[in-house]
Write an enzyme that holds these catalytic residues in place. Structure first.
Site, PDB file in Angstrom:
ATOM      1  N   GLY A  30      30.708   2.226  10.303  1.00 15.93           N
ATOM      2  CA  GLY A  30      30.098   2.423   8.991  1.00 15.93           C
ATOM      3  C   GLY A  30      30.855   3.510   8.234  1.00 15.93           C
ATOM      4  O   GLY A  30      31.907   3.978   8.699  1.00 15.93           O
ATOM      5  N   SER A  74      31.611   6.791  10.333  1.00 16.64           N
ATOM      6  CA  SER A  74      32.639   6.600  11.376  1.00 16.64           C
ATOM      7  C   SER A  74      34.007   6.393  10.749  1.00 16.64           C
ATOM      8  O   SER A  74      35.012   6.935  11.236  1.00 16.64           O
ATOM      9  CB  SER A  74      32.317   5.373  12.228  1.00 16.64           C
ATOM     10  OG  SER A  74      31.142   5.574  12.948  1.00 16.64           O
ATOM     11  N   ILE A 100      24.086  -2.430   9.723  1.00 17.37           N
ATOM     12  CA  ILE A 100      22.944  -3.227   9.249  1.00 17.37           C
ATOM     13  C   ILE A 100      22.497  -2.740   7.871  1.00 17.37           C
ATOM     14  O   ILE A 100      21.886  -3.479   7.126  1.00 17.37           O
ATOM     15  CB  ILE A 100      21.747  -3.200  10.229  1.00 17.37           C
ATOM     16  CG1 ILE A 100      21.152  -1.795  10.364  1.00 17.37           C
ATOM     17  CG2 ILE A 100      22.125  -3.779  11.581  1.00 17.37           C
ATOM     18  CD1 ILE A 100      19.768  -1.779  11.007  1.00 17.37           C
ATOM     19  N   ASP A 101      22.814  -1.488   7.530  1.00 13.76           N
ATOM     20  CA  ASP A 101      22.338  -0.915   6.257  1.00 13.76           C
ATOM     21  C   ASP A 101      23.061  -1.514   5.043  1.00 13.76           C
ATOM     22  O   ASP A 101      22.589  -1.392   3.924  1.00 13.76           O
ATOM     23  CB  ASP A 101      22.547   0.611   6.253  1.00 13.76           C
ATOM     24  CG  ASP A 101      21.963   1.288   7.486  1.00 13.76           C
ATOM     25  OD1 ASP A 101      21.038   0.723   8.082  1.00 13.76           O
ATOM     26  OD2 ASP A 101      22.446   2.374   7.844  1.00 13.76           O
ATOM     27  N   ARG A 126      -5.752  -9.011   5.362  1.00  7.45           N
ATOM     28  CA  ARG A 126      -5.277  -7.627   5.490  1.00  7.45           C
ATOM     29  C   ARG A 126      -4.068  -7.366   4.611  1.00  7.45           C
ATOM     30  O   ARG A 126      -3.377  -8.297   4.197  1.00  7.45           O
ATOM     31  CB  ARG A 126      -4.828  -7.360   6.928  1.00  7.45           C
ATOM     32  CG  ARG A 126      -5.951  -7.152   7.884  1.00  7.45           C
ATOM     33  CD  ARG A 126      -5.390  -6.963   9.279  1.00  7.45           C
ATOM     34  NE  ARG A 126      -6.489  -6.768  10.217  1.00  7.45           N
ATOM     35  CZ  ARG A 126      -6.366  -6.880  11.524  1.00  7.45           C
ATOM     36  NH1 ARG A 126      -5.208  -7.201  12.065  1.00  7.45           N
ATOM     37  NH2 ARG A 126      -7.395  -6.673  12.307  1.00  7.45           N
ATOM     38  N   MET A 144      14.600  -0.618   8.643  1.00 10.57           N
ATOM     39  CA  MET A 144      15.670   0.386   8.603  1.00 10.57           C
ATOM     40  C   MET A 144      16.502   0.232   7.331  1.00 10.57           C
ATOM     41  O   MET A 144      16.157  -0.542   6.443  1.00 10.57           O
ATOM     42  CB  MET A 144      16.552   0.245   9.829  1.00 10.57           C
ATOM     43  CG  MET A 144      15.939   0.804  11.092  1.00 10.57           C
ATOM     44  SD  MET A 144      17.117   0.677  12.453  1.00 10.57           S
ATOM     45  CE  MET A 144      16.350   1.763  13.654  1.00 10.57           C
ATOM     46  N   ARG A 149      18.585   3.241   6.328  1.00  7.14           N
ATOM     47  CA  ARG A 149      18.960   4.587   5.923  1.00  7.14           C
ATOM     48  C   ARG A 149      18.639   4.779   4.437  1.00  7.14           C
ATOM     49  O   ARG A 149      17.560   4.375   4.026  1.00  7.14           O
ATOM     50  CB  ARG A 149      20.419   4.843   6.242  1.00  7.14           C
ATOM     51  CG  ARG A 149      20.656   6.275   6.671  1.00  7.14           C
ATOM     52  CD  ARG A 149      21.842   6.449   7.536  1.00  7.14           C
ATOM     53  NE  ARG A 149      21.457   6.649   8.921  1.00  7.14           N
ATOM     54  CZ  ARG A 149      22.312   6.688   9.930  1.00  7.14           C
ATOM     55  NH1 ARG A 149      23.590   6.522   9.713  1.00  7.14           N
ATOM     56  NH2 ARG A 149      21.893   6.904  11.140  1.00  7.14           N
ATOM     57  N   HIS A 176      14.745  -0.737  16.098  1.00  2.00           N
ATOM     58  CA  HIS A 176      16.049  -1.207  16.591  1.00  2.00           C
ATOM     59  C   HIS A 176      16.092  -2.693  16.886  1.00  2.00           C
ATOM     60  O   HIS A 176      17.181  -3.220  17.155  1.00  2.00           O
ATOM     61  CB  HIS A 176      16.450  -0.394  17.823  1.00  2.00           C
ATOM     62  CG  HIS A 176      16.723   1.043  17.493  1.00  2.00           C
ATOM     63  ND1 HIS A 176      15.713   1.955  17.347  1.00  2.00           N
ATOM     64  CD2 HIS A 176      17.877   1.690  17.215  1.00  2.00           C
ATOM     65  CE1 HIS A 176      16.225   3.138  17.025  1.00  2.00           C
ATOM     66  NE2 HIS A 176      17.540   3.005  16.928  1.00  2.00           N
ATOM     67  N   ARG A 201      18.753  -4.374  15.055  1.00  2.35           N
ATOM     68  CA  ARG A 201      20.178  -4.222  15.400  1.00  2.35           C
ATOM     69  C   ARG A 201      20.591  -5.145  16.535  1.00  2.35           C
ATOM     70  O   ARG A 201      21.778  -5.336  16.789  1.00  2.35           O
ATOM     71  CB  ARG A 201      20.461  -2.769  15.805  1.00  2.35           C
ATOM     72  CG  ARG A 201      20.233  -1.790  14.681  1.00  2.35           C
ATOM     73  CD  ARG A 201      21.297  -0.719  14.625  1.00  2.35           C
ATOM     74  NE  ARG A 201      21.500   0.003  15.840  1.00  2.35           N
ATOM     75  CZ  ARG A 201      21.344   1.312  15.994  1.00  2.35           C
ATOM     76  NH1 ARG A 201      20.945   2.040  14.958  1.00  2.35           N
ATOM     77  NH2 ARG A 201      21.609   1.899  17.133  1.00  2.35           N
TER      78      ARG A 201
END
Ligand code: F6P
Length: 360
Positions: free
Chosen positions: A116, A119, A141-142, A177, A184, A186, A284, A287
Protein backbone atom coordinates in the site's frame (compact mmCIF):
# COMPACT_ATOMS: atom_id res chain seq x y z
CA UNK A 1 15.52 -12.34 -24.57
CA UNK A 2 18.07 -9.84 -23.21
CA UNK A 3 20.52 -10.43 -20.41
CA UNK A 4 19.88 -12.89 -17.60
CA UNK A 5 18.50 -11.34 -14.43
CA UNK A 6 17.79 -12.35 -10.87
CA UNK A 7 14.82 -10.51 -9.38
CA UNK A 8 13.33 -10.43 -5.90
CA UNK A 9 9.68 -10.12 -4.93
CA UNK A 10 8.12 -9.31 -1.57
CA UNK A 11 4.71 -8.51 -0.15
CA UNK A 12 4.46 -5.78 2.49
CA UNK A 13 1.74 -4.33 4.73
CA UNK A 14 -1.60 -5.96 5.58
CA UNK A 15 -2.43 -9.09 3.61
CA UNK A 16 -5.35 -9.23 1.19
CA UNK A 17 -6.77 -11.53 -1.43
CA UNK A 18 -4.96 -11.56 -4.78
CA UNK A 19 -1.36 -11.26 -3.57
CA UNK A 20 -0.55 -14.83 -4.54
CA UNK A 21 -2.02 -14.23 -8.00
CA UNK A 22 0.53 -11.41 -8.42
CA UNK A 23 3.44 -13.58 -7.25
CA UNK A 24 2.36 -16.34 -9.64
CA UNK A 25 2.17 -13.92 -12.58
CA UNK A 26 5.60 -12.46 -11.79
CA UNK A 27 7.13 -15.93 -11.74
CA UNK A 28 5.36 -17.03 -14.93
CA UNK A 29 6.48 -13.93 -16.81
CA UNK A 30 10.02 -13.70 -15.44
CA UNK A 31 10.84 -17.37 -15.92
CA UNK A 32 8.49 -18.31 -18.76
CA UNK A 33 9.14 -15.31 -20.98
CA UNK A 34 12.55 -13.99 -19.97
CA UNK A 35 14.22 -17.05 -18.41
CA UNK A 36 15.21 -15.04 -15.33
CA UNK A 37 15.53 -16.25 -11.73
CA UNK A 38 13.03 -15.20 -9.07
CA UNK A 39 13.69 -15.08 -5.33
CA UNK A 40 10.72 -14.72 -3.00
CA UNK A 41 11.58 -12.63 0.06
CA UNK A 42 9.78 -13.76 3.21
CA UNK A 43 7.92 -11.48 5.65
CA UNK A 44 8.45 -8.28 3.67
CA UNK A 45 11.64 -6.34 4.45
CA UNK A 46 12.21 -8.55 7.49
CA UNK A 47 13.34 -11.33 5.14
CA UNK A 48 16.14 -9.05 3.93
CA UNK A 49 17.07 -8.02 7.48
CA UNK A 50 17.60 -11.64 8.51
CA UNK A 51 21.13 -12.98 8.35
CA UNK A 52 21.27 -14.98 6.17
CA UNK A 53 18.37 -13.44 4.23
CA UNK A 54 15.13 -15.39 4.44
CA UNK A 55 14.44 -16.04 0.77
CA UNK A 56 13.02 -18.86 -1.28
CA UNK A 57 13.80 -19.62 -4.89
CA UNK A 58 10.58 -19.66 -6.88
CA UNK A 59 9.91 -21.76 -9.94
CA UNK A 60 6.78 -22.32 -11.97
CA UNK A 61 5.76 -25.43 -10.04
CA UNK A 62 6.04 -23.61 -6.68
CA UNK A 63 3.46 -21.03 -7.77
CA UNK A 64 1.30 -23.10 -10.09
CA UNK A 65 -1.58 -23.59 -7.65
CA UNK A 66 -1.51 -20.12 -6.09
CA UNK A 67 -4.09 -18.29 -8.19
CA UNK A 68 -7.02 -18.99 -5.90
CA UNK A 69 -5.17 -18.95 -2.57
CA UNK A 70 -5.84 -16.04 -0.19
CA UNK A 71 -3.20 -14.14 1.81
CA UNK A 72 0.45 -14.21 0.75
CA UNK A 73 2.49 -17.37 0.88
CA UNK A 74 5.65 -15.24 1.31
CA UNK A 75 4.28 -13.78 4.54
CA UNK A 76 4.07 -10.07 5.29
CA UNK A 77 4.09 -7.51 8.06
CA UNK A 78 2.54 -4.11 8.62
CA UNK A 79 4.84 -3.33 11.55
CA UNK A 80 8.53 -2.67 11.91
CA UNK A 81 9.49 0.31 9.75
CA UNK A 82 13.14 -0.52 8.86
CA UNK A 83 14.10 3.13 9.43
CA UNK A 84 12.85 2.93 13.04
CA UNK A 85 12.85 -0.77 13.76
CA UNK A 86 11.75 -1.73 17.30
CA UNK A 87 14.58 -3.68 18.98
CA UNK A 88 14.09 -6.22 21.82
CA UNK A 89 15.62 -3.79 24.37
CA UNK A 90 12.93 -1.20 23.59
CA UNK A 91 15.17 1.04 21.47
CA UNK A 92 14.57 1.75 17.77
CA UNK A 93 17.23 1.25 15.13
CA UNK A 94 17.66 2.21 11.46
CA UNK A 95 18.12 -1.19 9.77
CA UNK A 96 17.72 -0.02 6.18
CA UNK A 97 21.41 -0.62 5.35
CA UNK A 98 21.11 -4.33 6.25
CA UNK A 99 18.33 -4.66 3.69
CA UNK A 100 20.39 -2.88 1.05
CA UNK A 101 23.48 -4.98 1.78
CA UNK A 102 21.54 -8.24 1.55
CA UNK A 103 19.84 -7.16 -1.69
CA UNK A 104 23.28 -6.68 -3.28
CA UNK A 105 24.78 -9.81 -1.65
CA UNK A 106 21.98 -11.87 -3.17
CA UNK A 107 22.98 -10.56 -6.58
CA UNK A 108 19.53 -9.13 -7.25
CA UNK A 109 19.11 -6.97 -10.35
CA UNK A 110 15.69 -5.65 -9.37
CA UNK A 111 13.05 -5.83 -6.66
CA UNK A 112 9.26 -5.93 -6.99
CA UNK A 113 7.38 -4.75 -3.90
CA UNK A 114 3.65 -5.27 -3.52
CA UNK A 115 2.30 -2.85 -0.96
CA UNK A 116 0.00 0.00 0.00
CA UNK A 117 1.06 3.65 0.09
CA UNK A 118 2.96 3.31 3.38
CA UNK A 119 4.94 0.25 2.27
CA UNK A 120 5.66 1.71 -1.15
CA UNK A 121 7.00 4.90 0.43
CA UNK A 122 9.34 2.94 2.73
CA UNK A 123 10.50 0.59 -0.03
CA UNK A 124 11.14 3.51 -2.38
CA UNK A 125 13.20 5.30 0.27
CA UNK A 126 15.34 2.19 0.76
CA UNK A 127 15.68 1.77 -3.01
CA UNK A 128 16.82 5.38 -3.47
CA UNK A 129 19.31 5.08 -0.64
CA UNK A 130 20.73 1.73 -1.80
CA UNK A 131 20.70 1.98 -5.58
CA UNK A 132 18.03 -0.71 -5.83
CA UNK A 133 16.08 -1.10 -9.07
CA UNK A 134 12.59 -1.00 -7.60
CA UNK A 135 9.13 -1.51 -9.15
CA UNK A 136 5.91 -1.20 -7.11
CA UNK A 137 2.53 -2.93 -7.34
CA UNK A 138 -0.41 -1.38 -5.43
CA UNK A 139 -2.41 -3.55 -3.06
CA UNK A 140 -4.81 -2.70 -0.27
CA UNK A 141 -8.41 -3.49 0.53
CA UNK A 142 -8.77 0.23 1.35
CA UNK A 143 -8.22 1.19 -2.34
CA UNK A 144 -6.59 4.39 -1.16
CA UNK A 145 -3.43 4.27 -3.31
CA UNK A 146 -3.58 7.31 -5.60
CA UNK A 147 -3.58 7.30 -9.40
CA UNK A 148 -4.60 3.66 -9.81
CA UNK A 149 -8.36 3.11 -10.01
CA UNK A 150 -7.96 -0.24 -8.31
CA UNK A 151 -5.53 -1.92 -5.95
CA UNK A 152 -5.24 -5.66 -5.36
CA UNK A 153 -7.63 -6.89 -2.66
CA UNK A 154 -10.26 -4.15 -2.89
CA UNK A 155 -12.69 -6.04 -5.09
CA UNK A 156 -12.64 -9.15 -2.89
CA UNK A 157 -13.19 -7.00 0.21
CA UNK A 158 -16.17 -5.30 -1.45
CA UNK A 159 -17.60 -8.71 -2.41
CA UNK A 160 -17.29 -9.91 1.19
CA UNK A 161 -18.86 -6.76 2.63
CA UNK A 162 -21.66 -6.95 0.07
CA UNK A 163 -22.36 -10.55 0.95
CA UNK A 164 -22.45 -9.57 4.63
CA UNK A 165 -25.08 -6.91 3.84
CA UNK A 166 -27.07 -9.42 1.79
CA UNK A 167 -27.16 -11.71 4.81
CA UNK A 168 -27.91 -8.96 7.33
CA UNK A 169 -30.80 -7.79 5.15
CA UNK A 170 -32.82 -10.91 6.04
CA UNK A 171 -32.35 -10.51 9.78
CA UNK A 172 -33.07 -6.80 9.56
CA UNK A 173 -36.33 -7.48 7.73
CA UNK A 174 -37.33 -10.49 9.84
CA UNK A 175 -36.82 -8.67 13.17
CA UNK A 176 -37.70 -5.11 12.10
CA UNK A 177 -34.28 -3.93 13.19
CA UNK A 178 -31.62 -1.44 12.22
CA UNK A 179 -28.63 -3.61 11.31
CA UNK A 180 -25.30 -1.77 11.23
CA UNK A 181 -22.27 -3.19 9.43
CA UNK A 182 -18.88 -1.65 10.30
CA UNK A 183 -16.30 -2.14 7.56
CA UNK A 184 -12.59 -1.42 7.21
CA UNK A 185 -10.99 1.08 4.85
CA UNK A 186 -8.81 3.20 7.09
CA UNK A 187 -9.40 6.90 6.27
CA UNK A 188 -11.15 6.19 2.97
CA UNK A 189 -14.79 5.20 2.53
CA UNK A 190 -14.36 3.18 -0.68
CA UNK A 191 -15.36 -0.22 0.75
CA UNK A 192 -18.37 1.20 2.61
CA UNK A 193 -19.65 3.14 -0.40
CA UNK A 194 -19.22 0.38 -2.98
CA UNK A 195 -20.53 -2.41 -0.77
CA UNK A 196 -23.31 -0.18 0.52
CA UNK A 197 -24.65 0.49 -2.96
CA UNK A 198 -24.14 -3.09 -4.14
CA UNK A 199 -25.67 -4.51 -0.94
CA UNK A 200 -28.75 -2.27 -0.93
CA UNK A 201 -27.91 -0.32 2.23
CA UNK A 202 -30.34 2.46 3.16
CA UNK A 203 -27.73 4.45 5.06
CA UNK A 204 -24.02 4.68 4.16
CA UNK A 205 -21.61 6.67 6.31
CA UNK A 206 -18.10 7.44 5.06
CA UNK A 207 -15.38 9.65 6.56
CA UNK A 208 -15.46 11.99 3.57
CA UNK A 209 -19.07 13.13 4.20
CA UNK A 210 -20.11 14.63 7.55
CA UNK A 211 -23.36 13.33 9.04
CA UNK A 212 -25.91 14.18 11.68
CA UNK A 213 -27.72 11.63 13.81
CA UNK A 214 -30.95 13.53 13.15
CA UNK A 215 -30.63 12.86 9.42
CA UNK A 216 -30.07 9.14 10.01
CA UNK A 217 -33.00 8.89 12.42
CA UNK A 218 -35.21 10.79 9.96
CA UNK A 219 -34.36 8.21 7.32
CA UNK A 220 -35.19 5.33 9.67
CA UNK A 221 -38.49 6.91 10.71
CA UNK A 222 -39.42 7.85 7.16
CA UNK A 223 -38.95 4.20 6.19
CA UNK A 224 -41.06 3.10 9.17
CA UNK A 225 -43.87 5.45 8.12
CA UNK A 226 -43.88 3.78 4.72
CA UNK A 227 -44.17 0.37 6.40
CA UNK A 228 -40.51 -0.46 5.89
CA UNK A 229 -39.73 -1.44 9.43
CA UNK A 230 -36.06 -2.16 9.00
CA UNK A 231 -32.94 -0.32 7.91
CA UNK A 232 -29.64 -1.63 6.63
CA UNK A 233 -26.69 0.58 7.36
CA UNK A 234 -22.98 0.42 6.57
CA UNK A 235 -20.35 2.57 8.24
CA UNK A 236 -16.66 2.94 7.46
CA UNK A 237 -14.34 2.41 10.44
CA UNK A 238 -12.88 5.94 10.30
CA UNK A 239 -16.23 7.71 10.60
CA UNK A 240 -16.13 9.88 13.71
CA UNK A 241 -18.70 10.65 16.37
CA UNK A 242 -21.21 13.33 15.51
CA UNK A 243 -19.03 15.89 17.28
CA UNK A 244 -15.92 14.80 15.38
CA UNK A 245 -14.13 12.54 17.88
CA UNK A 246 -12.26 9.56 16.36
CA UNK A 247 -13.48 6.19 17.66
CA UNK A 248 -10.59 3.86 18.49
CA UNK A 249 -9.82 0.68 20.40
CA UNK A 250 -6.75 0.74 22.62
CA UNK A 251 -5.05 -2.55 23.53
CA UNK A 252 -3.07 -3.29 26.70
CA UNK A 253 0.13 -2.04 25.04
CA UNK A 254 -1.51 1.33 24.47
CA UNK A 255 -1.72 0.82 20.69
CA UNK A 256 -4.76 2.46 19.07
CA UNK A 257 -6.73 1.00 16.19
CA UNK A 258 -9.81 2.23 14.40
CA UNK A 259 -12.96 0.48 15.54
CA UNK A 260 -16.14 0.97 17.52
CA UNK A 261 -18.06 3.53 15.45
CA UNK A 262 -20.76 0.92 14.74
CA UNK A 263 -21.47 0.48 18.45
CA UNK A 264 -21.46 4.26 19.03
CA UNK A 265 -24.02 4.72 16.25
CA UNK A 266 -26.09 1.82 17.49
CA UNK A 267 -26.39 3.40 20.95
CA UNK A 268 -27.17 6.85 19.58
CA UNK A 269 -29.67 5.65 16.99
CA UNK A 270 -31.60 3.42 19.37
CA UNK A 271 -31.85 6.37 21.76
CA UNK A 272 -32.97 8.92 19.19
CA UNK A 273 -35.24 6.73 17.01
CA UNK A 274 -36.38 4.06 19.44
CA UNK A 275 -35.42 1.43 16.86
CA UNK A 276 -33.89 -1.88 17.88
CA UNK A 277 -30.29 -1.94 16.63
CA UNK A 278 -27.56 -4.55 16.20
CA UNK A 279 -23.94 -4.18 15.10
CA UNK A 280 -21.67 -6.46 13.07
CA UNK A 281 -17.99 -5.61 12.83
CA UNK A 282 -16.67 -7.36 9.73
CA UNK A 283 -12.97 -6.89 10.55
CA UNK A 284 -10.30 -9.05 8.97
CA UNK A 285 -12.86 -11.27 7.27
CA UNK A 286 -12.62 -8.63 4.52
CA UNK A 287 -8.95 -9.40 3.91
CA UNK A 288 -9.16 -13.15 3.73
CA UNK A 289 -10.57 -15.82 1.54
CA UNK A 290 -10.49 -16.71 -2.10
CA UNK A 291 -9.66 -13.75 -4.37
CA UNK A 292 -12.49 -12.58 -6.62
CA UNK A 293 -12.07 -13.09 -10.39
CA UNK A 294 -11.33 -9.36 -10.75
CA UNK A 295 -8.53 -9.49 -8.17
CA UNK A 296 -7.06 -12.54 -9.91
CA UNK A 297 -7.24 -10.71 -13.22
CA UNK A 298 -5.75 -7.51 -11.85
CA UNK A 299 -3.06 -9.45 -9.97
CA UNK A 300 -2.12 -11.32 -13.13
CA UNK A 301 -2.02 -8.15 -15.21
CA UNK A 302 -0.01 -6.22 -12.59
CA UNK A 303 2.47 -9.08 -12.18
CA UNK A 304 3.16 -9.39 -15.89
CA UNK A 305 3.42 -5.61 -16.31
CA UNK A 306 5.83 -5.22 -13.37
CA UNK A 307 8.23 -7.77 -14.88
CA UNK A 308 7.99 -5.98 -18.23
CA UNK A 309 8.92 -2.69 -16.52
CA UNK A 310 12.10 -4.36 -15.26
CA UNK A 311 12.85 -5.66 -18.75
CA UNK A 312 12.47 -2.09 -20.05
CA UNK A 313 14.66 -0.72 -17.26
CA UNK A 314 11.78 1.51 -16.11
CA UNK A 315 12.44 1.62 -12.38
CA UNK A 316 11.00 3.70 -9.55
CA UNK A 317 7.59 3.19 -11.17
CA UNK A 318 4.35 1.65 -9.92
CA UNK A 319 1.97 -0.25 -12.18
CA UNK A 320 -1.55 1.17 -12.27
CA UNK A 321 -5.00 0.41 -13.63
CA UNK A 322 -6.55 3.35 -15.46
CA UNK A 323 -9.39 3.37 -18.00
CA UNK A 324 -9.27 -0.42 -18.38
CA UNK A 325 -5.56 -0.28 -19.20
CA UNK A 326 -2.39 -1.17 -17.35
CA UNK A 327 0.03 1.71 -17.25
CA UNK A 328 2.73 2.95 -14.89
CA UNK A 329 3.52 6.13 -12.98
CA UNK A 330 6.51 7.34 -10.96
CA UNK A 331 6.06 5.95 -7.43
CA UNK A 332 6.62 9.41 -6.00
CA UNK A 333 3.51 10.65 -7.78
CA UNK A 334 1.41 7.86 -6.30
CA UNK A 335 2.68 8.19 -2.73
CA UNK A 336 2.40 11.96 -2.57
CA UNK A 337 -1.38 11.72 -2.79
CA UNK A 338 -4.05 9.70 -1.03
CA UNK A 339 -7.21 8.47 -2.74
CA UNK A 340 -10.39 9.07 -0.79
CA UNK A 341 -14.00 9.08 -1.99
CA UNK A 342 -14.84 12.13 -4.10
CA UNK A 343 -18.00 13.58 -2.49
CA UNK A 344 -19.03 14.79 -5.97
CA UNK A 345 -18.05 11.57 -7.74
CA UNK A 346 -20.18 9.07 -9.63
CA UNK A 347 -20.74 6.64 -6.79
CA UNK A 348 -21.84 9.33 -4.34
CA UNK A 349 -24.23 10.69 -6.99
CA UNK A 350 -25.50 7.17 -7.60
CA UNK A 351 -26.12 6.65 -3.90
CA UNK A 352 -27.98 9.95 -3.62
CA UNK A 353 -29.93 9.12 -6.78
CA UNK A 354 -31.08 5.90 -5.15
CA UNK A 355 -32.32 7.79 -2.10
CA UNK A 356 -29.60 6.33 0.13
CA UNK A 357 -28.96 8.49 3.18
CA UNK A 358 -25.32 9.55 3.38
CA UNK A 359 -25.93 11.29 6.65
CA UNK A 360 -25.66 14.86 5.36
O1 F6P B 1 -4.98 -1.19 5.50
C1 F6P B 1 -5.71 -2.38 5.55
C2 F6P B 1 -6.41 -2.52 6.87
O2 F6P B 1 -7.14 -3.73 6.84
C3 F6P B 1 -7.32 -1.36 7.25
O3 F6P B 1 -8.53 -1.36 6.54
C4 F6P B 1 -7.44 -1.57 8.73
O4 F6P B 1 -7.72 -0.35 9.40
C5 F6P B 1 -6.07 -2.08 9.11
O5 F6P B 1 -5.48 -2.59 7.93
C6 F6P B 1 -6.07 -3.16 10.16
O6 F6P B 1 -4.74 -3.48 10.45
P1 F6P B 1 -4.30 -4.73 11.35
O7 F6P B 1 -4.27 -5.95 10.47
O8 F6P B 1 -2.96 -4.35 11.84
O9 F6P B 1 -5.32 -4.89 12.43
Amino acid sequence: MGEHKRIGILTSGGDCAGLNAVIRAVVYRAIGTYDWEVLGICRATQGLMSNPPDVVRLDISSVDSLLTVGGTFLGTTNKGDPFAFPMPDGSVCDRSQEIIDHYHQLGLDALIGIGGDGSLAILRKIAQQGNINFVGIPKTIDNDVAITERSIGFDTAVNIATEALDRLHFTAASHSRVMILEVMGRDAGHIALSAGIAGGAHVILIPEIPYTLANICDKIMERQKRGQNFTLMVVAEAVRTESGEPVMNTNRLGQCRLGGIGQYLSDQISTCSGAETRVTVLGHVQRGGIPSPLDRLLGSAFGVAAVDLIAEGKFDHMVTWQNRQITSVPILEAISQYSTVDPNGTLVKTARGLGICLGS
